[in-house]
Design an enzyme around this catalytic site. Structure first.
Site, mmCIF file in Angstrom:
data_model
loop_
_atom_site.group_PDB
_atom_site.id
_atom_site.type_symbol
_atom_site.label_atom_id
_atom_site.label_comp_id
_atom_site.label_asym_id
_atom_site.label_seq_id
_atom_site.Cartn_x
_atom_site.Cartn_y
_atom_site.Cartn_z
ATOM 1 N N THR A 46 20.233 54.035 27.065
ATOM 2 C CA THR A 46 19.334 54.156 25.912
ATOM 3 C C THR A 46 17.899 53.878 26.310
ATOM 4 O OG1 THR A 46 21.120 53.406 24.457
ATOM 5 C CG2 THR A 46 18.878 53.340 23.576
ATOM 6 N N THR A 47 17.676 52.779 27.018
ATOM 7 C CA THR A 47 16.331 52.402 27.433
ATOM 8 C C THR A 47 15.750 53.404 28.415
ATOM 9 O OG1 THR A 47 16.971 50.087 27.119
ATOM 10 C CG2 THR A 47 14.937 50.494 28.320
ATOM 11 N N TYR A 109 27.305 59.943 15.733
ATOM 12 C CA TYR A 109 27.131 61.089 14.838
ATOM 13 C C TYR A 109 28.472 61.582 14.301
ATOM 14 C CZ TYR A 109 25.536 65.356 12.632
ATOM 15 O OH TYR A 109 25.301 66.340 11.718
ATOM 16 N N TYR A 135 30.383 50.227 25.731
ATOM 17 C CA TYR A 135 29.081 49.916 25.135
ATOM 18 C C TYR A 135 29.213 50.012 23.623
ATOM 19 C CZ TYR A 135 23.969 50.301 24.367
ATOM 20 O OH TYR A 135 22.672 50.123 23.948
ATOM 21 N N ARG A 140 23.128 51.975 16.405
ATOM 22 C CA ARG A 140 22.805 53.342 16.831
ATOM 23 C C ARG A 140 23.958 54.325 16.622
ATOM 24 N NH1 ARG A 140 18.133 54.132 20.154
ATOM 25 N NH2 ARG A 140 17.080 52.163 20.632
ATOM 26 N N LYS A 163 29.479 45.836 27.031
ATOM 27 C CA LYS A 163 28.109 45.517 26.634
ATOM 28 C C LYS A 163 28.111 45.405 25.116
ATOM 29 C CE LYS A 163 23.326 47.127 26.503
ATOM 30 N NZ LYS A 163 22.369 48.220 26.808
ATOM 31 N N ILE A 205 22.529 42.890 29.757
ATOM 32 C CA ILE A 205 21.903 44.151 30.162
ATOM 33 C C ILE A 205 20.633 44.229 29.330
ATOM 34 C CG2 ILE A 205 22.124 46.650 30.286
ATOM 35 C CD1 ILE A 205 25.140 46.254 30.636
#
Length: 293
Positions: A46-47, A109, A135, A140, A163, A205
């Site tokens: 993501t980052t 989604y 994750y 999100r 994570k 993380i």
């Protein structure tokens, strides 16, 4: 029990110049991180704006990360998506490049059910022979990995870590209760790093570790042996962590990565830069920490 890493990994940003990946700045940033106590590189997450990178760009970033890591620290590739077949293909490609592990997000989604999560993650884990880090970031994706689901998934030999970006410590306790000590938990929230370590988390993380890698590794180590010093460091870092909440990740952290010399302040649409007044506030908080340090 040995884990993939303990302490601070960096969810590494991807620098751009004229909307192309700035590989020179990327390599320099990774070298800085490795030389300043970071315990693992997490690439194309993501980052790292992985959702806007092309397949070729992702491969190039992984190759550079592997070169810089040199086998000294693990390279974890973000390969997850809401398409299982695409996730499997990306995971196999990353494994073939030589990465040490995969970071695989819950589908978003279209989402799925808990039964679907088991099928999705199992399909990925069955396709590779390297560790898979689940994750969970419901802010999100709109869904969460439930304890009974983790209990089943953790029995797979390659699913070895999670994570956790839920921000829910009661949920964390429930997850801890269904796995053994060989399974690792990594915080995905910089603001909750210290309490996560105190509850038995094996590391983080981190977003902010892109700019303050030594500080986040130090926070983890102090949490194990010197809790009062860890609390002091947490309180020093927190105003900056709070300031980074001005906009969605990675918009604010890229201010700091650029500020310390690793590329321009740029991202790809739909992300847009902060206003100058917001940039100044983030930099001011960061410089206060460096001055005190």
């Amino acid at each position: 029990m040995s884990h993939l890493f303990t302490g601070a990994a960096a969810a590494v940003t991807t620098p751009f110049i004229n909307n192309a990946v700035d590989y020179e700045a990327f390599r320099a940033h990774l070298t800085f991180l490795k030389n300043n106590s970071i315990q693992s590189f997490v690439i194309n997450g993501t980052t790292g704006e992985g959702s806007t990178l092309t397949s070729e760009e992702k491969v190039n970033c992984l190759k550079i990360a592997l070169e810089v890591a040199g086998g000294d620290i693990p390279v974890i590739a973000g390969t997850g998506s809401n398409n299982t077949a695409q996730t499997v293909a990306a995971s196999k490609e990353a494994e073939a490049l030589g990465v040490d592990a995969l970071l695989v997000i819950t589908p978003y989604y279209n989402k799925t059910s808990q039964k679907g999560l088991i099928a999705h993650f199992t399909a990925v884990a069955d396709a590779v022979n390297i560790p898979v880090v689940l994750y969970d970031v419901p802010s999100r994706t709109g869904m969460t990995i439930e304890p009974e689901t983790l209990k089943i998934l953790a029995q797979h030999p390659t699913i070895t870590a999670l994570k956790d970006a839920t921000g829910d410590f009661a949920h964390f306790s429930r997850l801890q209760a269904v796995v053994d000590e060989s399974f690792a938990f990594y915080s995905g929230n910089d603001d909750l790093a210290l309490p996560y370590f105190a509850q038995g988390g094996h590391g983080i993380i981190s977003v902010l570790a892109n700019a303050l890698p030594n500080e986040y590794q130090d926070l983890y180590e102090k949490a194990q042996t010197a809790p009062k010093e860890a609390l002091q460091l947490h309180q020093t870092l927190f105003p900056l962590v709070d300031a980074l909440g001005v906009d969605v990740n990675p918009i604010p952290i890229k201010v700091l990565v650029s500020h310390i010399g690793f590329g321009e302040y740029a991202m790809r649409l739909p992300l847009v830069p902060l206003e100058q007044t917001e940039i100044d506030k983030v930099i001011t908080q960061f410089d206060l920490i460096r001055k005190d340090g």
